[in-house]
Design an enzyme around this catalytic site. Structure first.
Site, short mmCIF file in Angstrom:
data_model
loop_
_atom_site.label_atom_id
_atom_site.label_comp_id
_atom_site.label_asym_id
_atom_site.label_seq_id
_atom_site.Cartn_x
_atom_site.Cartn_y
_atom_site.Cartn_z
N TYR A 90 -61.12 16.99 -9.53
CA TYR A 90 -62.02 16.03 -8.94
C TYR A 90 -63.34 16.79 -8.47
CZ TYR A 90 -57.49 13.09 -9.04
OH TYR A 90 -56.52 12.69 -9.33
N HIS A 150 -52.80 15.48 -16.23
CA HIS A 150 -53.53 14.10 -15.44
C HIS A 150 -53.32 12.91 -16.08
CE1 HIS A 150 -57.10 13.19 -12.69
NE2 HIS A 150 -56.30 12.05 -12.94
#
Length: 314
Positions: A2, A64
């Site tokens: 992120y 992810h």
């Protein structure tokens, strides 16, 4: 993945040095980025995360997404290489082909990735491993193919409009913790108005925290709509990671343990389960392991990658 781990690392360093909290009192998790699914790239991804976080280990490390896209498979790509879409020759975390589509590493299967992650547990770089955005079928494949360390956690989109009942039951049977991202429906999702095949209002016609059923329960218990939804999650045995930048709301989100929803009240949520998934990232559907193909429109062809990753739904 992120692009905030360096800042979090500085914050952790500060609270540790000031004695505000000890490392062993925190449960810290991170994710393996899609570009690094090759077995030779998995460790480099986690080592970069640990360097940014200024830690020796994380408590949980997750794949992810099941698909190695965007990815080239040629080299690992971490934050220092650029967390932005660019031509694959630049080596960023979001590699694009000559036409502007996400590159896809079709030779990589997530089980190869999983076995490399199991080795990281043995090395002490992570305490447990898990997955994110996996379907029940894909999670079952991981469980069946595990050599040493089974999945301990799955993090998927989950809220009253997408309740994941079968997947949650599967997790309970196999002692896997279900963790909900977007537990409050993500009204502030960047692609709410445009930029995604899921842009627009939820299928219910209401944003989750404006749903009449939830608002009515809030009035009854003198709680906010967010508190009602978070309490619903916890009573289902789901852990939640609500996002907020407002201190008062962060504190409010924690205060959900001084009331209980009755069985009848919990049952009222059943009618809200309309199967609305907002996080699709359909531009990566060219990879065979893309998880949500059955929810794509008939005849859908993945579009070019958005130049702004906040518009991608990833």
């Amino acid at each position: 993945d992120y692009n905030n781990e360096a800042e979090i690392g500085e914050a952790l360093k500060q609270v540790f040095s000031e004695g505000i909290v000890k490392r062993e009192d925190l449960f810290i998790q991170a994710k393996l980025w899609n570009a690094n699914h090759r077995k030779d790239h998995v460790k480099e991804d986690l080592k970069a995360t640990l360097e940014d976080l200024q830690l020796d280990y994380v408590d949980a490390y997750m794949i992810h997404w099941p698909q190695a896209c965007p990815a080239t498979g040629k080299a690992a790509a971490v934050r220092k290489h650029g967390a932005n879409p660019d031509h694959f020759s630049k080596g960023t975390m979001f590699p694009l082909d000559d036409e502007g589509y996400y590159c896809t590493d079709n030779e990589t299967k997530f089980m190869e990735t999983w076995h490399a992650m199991e080795d990281l547990v043995d090395e002490g770089l992570c305490r447990s491993i898990g997955v994110s955005n996996f379907t029940q079928t894909q999670l079952a494949e991981v469980q069946a193919g595990t050599r040493k360390h089974p999945a301990s956690i799955i993090q998927n989109e989950c809220h009253p409009y997408l309740q994941n009942k079968d997947l949650l039951d599967f997790c309970k049977i196999h002692n896997i913790q279900f963790q909900a991202f977007s537990p409050l429906g993500s009204r502030d999702r960047p692609w709410a108005k445009s930029g995604s095949i899921t842009s627009g209002s939820p299928l219910s016609g209401h944003e989750l925290l404006e749903d009449p059923t939830i608002l009515e329960l809030g009035k009854k218990h003198n709680k906010s709509a967010a508190q009602i939804v978070l309490r619903w999650h916890t009573q289902r045995g789901v852990s939640v990671i609500p996002k907020s930048v407002t201190p008062a709301r962060i504190e409010q989100n924690i205060n959900v343990f001084d009331f209980t929803l009755s069985a009848e009240e919990m049952a009222t949520f059943d009618k809200l389960n309309v199967g609305w998934r907002h996080c699709m990232w359909a531009e990566t559907a060219r990879h065979p392991d893309y998880p949500y193909k059955e929810q794509l429109p008939s005849g859908y062809k993945p579009g070019k990658a958005p130049t702004n990753t906040t518009q991608s739904g990833q």
